[in-house]
Each structure stands twice: as C-alpha cells, then as structure tokens.
Design a protein around this motif. Structure first.
Motif, PDB file in Angstrom:
ATOM      1  N   ARG A 114      -8.021   6.299  -9.779  1.00  0.00           N
ATOM      2  CA  ARG A 114      -7.324   7.302 -10.575  1.00  0.00           C
ATOM      3  C   ARG A 114      -6.937   6.768 -11.948  1.00  0.00           C
ATOM      4  O   ARG A 114      -6.328   7.457 -12.728  1.00  0.00           O
ATOM      5  N   GLY A 115      -7.233   5.503 -12.196  1.00  0.00           N
ATOM      6  CA  GLY A 115      -6.893   4.913 -13.477  1.00  0.00           C
ATOM      7  C   GLY A 115      -5.446   4.485 -13.590  1.00  0.00           C
ATOM      8  O   GLY A 115      -4.942   4.246 -14.671  1.00  0.00           O
ATOM      9  N   LEU A 116      -4.742   4.366 -12.462  1.00  0.00           N
ATOM     10  CA  LEU A 116      -3.336   3.992 -12.491  1.00  0.00           C
ATOM     11  C   LEU A 116      -3.174   2.519 -12.135  1.00  0.00           C
ATOM     12  O   LEU A 116      -3.650   2.088 -11.097  1.00  0.00           O
ATOM     13  N   PRO A 117      -2.527   1.733 -12.972  1.00  0.00           N
ATOM     14  CA  PRO A 117      -2.275   0.340 -12.609  1.00  0.00           C
ATOM     15  C   PRO A 117      -1.196   0.285 -11.535  1.00  0.00           C
ATOM     16  O   PRO A 117      -0.193   0.961 -11.634  1.00  0.00           O
ATOM     17  N   LEU A 118      -1.441  -0.491 -10.516  1.00  0.00           N
ATOM     18  CA  LEU A 118      -0.515  -0.550  -9.389  1.00  0.00           C
ATOM     19  C   LEU A 118      -0.094  -1.984  -9.108  1.00  0.00           C
ATOM     20  O   LEU A 118      -0.641  -2.931  -9.644  1.00  0.00           O
ATOM     21  N   ALA A 160       0.832  -1.209   0.000  1.00  0.00           N
ATOM     22  CA  ALA A 160       0.000   0.000   0.000  1.00  0.00           C
ATOM     23  C   ALA A 160       0.868   1.261   0.000  1.00  0.00           C
ATOM     24  O   ALA A 160       0.570   2.231  -0.704  1.00  0.00           O
ATOM     25  N   ARG A 161       1.959   1.242   0.779  1.00  0.00           N
ATOM     26  CA  ARG A 161       2.864   2.404   0.802  1.00  0.00           C
ATOM     27  C   ARG A 161       3.581   2.573  -0.535  1.00  0.00           C
ATOM     28  O   ARG A 161       3.767   3.692  -1.015  1.00  0.00           O
ATOM     29  N   TYR A 162       3.965   1.462  -1.167  1.00  0.00           N
ATOM     30  CA  TYR A 162       4.584   1.507  -2.496  1.00  0.00           C
ATOM     31  C   TYR A 162       3.610   2.134  -3.492  1.00  0.00           C
ATOM     32  O   TYR A 162       3.975   3.027  -4.264  1.00  0.00           O
ATOM     33  N   ASN A 163       2.362   1.670  -3.478  1.00  0.00           N
ATOM     34  CA  ASN A 163       1.359   2.220  -4.396  1.00  0.00           C
ATOM     35  C   ASN A 163       1.129   3.705  -4.132  1.00  0.00           C
ATOM     36  O   ASN A 163       0.994   4.495  -5.069  1.00  0.00           O
TER      37      ASN A 163
END
Length: 184
Positions: free
Chosen positions: A170-174, A142-145
């Motif tokens: 936000r539309g960002l692949p994580l 979660a912190r990395y994302n």
C-alpha cells in the motif's frame, strides 16, 4: 464519552485531558491532535478481530468490548504520536497490561476492557518498559502494522514519514522489529 456498536458508553483513563499534545517529532500520524480523537478513530476504525491478541480472539466481542486484547499495540501507537513512556501494570493477578505515562500522568485507551467487569487498573504495579518489550514478537508487530493500515485506509490518509522507510504493497512505511519507529 463514546459508544460501542452495542450502544454501551465507553471511555478511557485520561479522557478529556486536552493538555496532551502530539510530540514534536511525531510525524507518522500528523492528522491526529488529541487522545480523544485517537480513541474515537480506534473505536470506529481501528480495533477489530485482526488487531486483537490471538489468545483473546475466542472471547473477543467487538460490538461490546472493542478495546479488549489491544493494549500493547494501542500503547505503542499512543507513544508514537504523543511521546512519553510505555508502562506495564498487572490489573488482575497473573495478567499484564500496557499503558502510557505522559508528563507524569497515566493514560490507558484500552482500560475499558477491565472496567467493564468492575476491575480497576492497579497503578501500584506500574513499571516502565522498553518499546521492544511492548512489541515483543512478530505477531504483535503485525497487529500494530494492521492497526496503522486500518486507521489510514478508513480515513483516506497516508502515514507521513521523514524518510522513505520500508514500503508495503500500500506504500505505507511500517514498524520493523528492532528498528526505532522515529527513524522512518
């Protein structure tokens, strides 16, 4: 050499090494070209109270020591962009710290959290670790994302992807635990 919000000089192990280039298959942060550039972005836009390790939050001082408690997620991000190996060291007895090895050289964008107190990073204890060891639990993931989102939002960029991957609001692949980051 960069400066913290408190105007203290801050640097990292490997600063100024222009020989390190983004990995051929690095697509997620195609707009980052050097370790120095990534360090600047992390310092100005990335590291913060929501990216620091929970056990460090009470003593976290963003203005003076912004890299403290951000080693695992930073090392994973460096690997995503520049390739190489993830390395675990023991800078102080009983502590672990994640850094990078690229082309047989060590790089540590969060080394300042130790050198500020006069401690050197002891590379004699260096062992290679797997990515899953670095991103070892959902809190770290979660912190990395969050770090990825903060960088992209602050810079008005989107994460480039090979495939659509899982999307956030936000539309960002994580990153998802257990899934190779390069598969996105």
């Amino acid at each position: 050499m960069q400066r913290t919000e408190s105007n203290r000089e801050i640097t990292f192990i490997g600063a100024g090494d222009s020989s390190v280039k983004p990995a051929q298959d690095s697509v997620r942060f195609a707009w980052i070209e050097t370790l120095d550039q990534l360090f600047y972005y992390l310092l100005k836009f990335g590291w913060g109270e929501n990216t620091v390790s929970p056990r460090m939050r009470e003593i976290y001082d963003h203005a003076n020591n912004p890299s403290k408690g951000n080693c695992s997620i930073t090392a994973a991000l460096v690997q995503d962009i520049f390739g190489g190996d993830l390395i675990r060291v023991e800078p102080l007895p009983g502590t672990t710290h994640s850094i990078n090895r690229i082309n047989d050289k060590y790089y540590d964008l969060t080394s300042d959290q130790f050198t500020i107190d006069g401690h050197d990073i002891n590379l004699d204890s260096a062992i290679e670790i797997e990515r899953e060891d670095c991103l070892r639990n959902m809190s770290v993931v979660a912190r990395y994302n969050q770090l990825c989102i903060k960088l992209c939002t602050a810079l008005g960029k989107e994460l480039a992807t090979k495939n659509s991957g899982k999307l956030t609001r936000r539309g960002l692949p994580l990153y998802e635990k257990g899934r190779d980051i390069k598969s996105y």
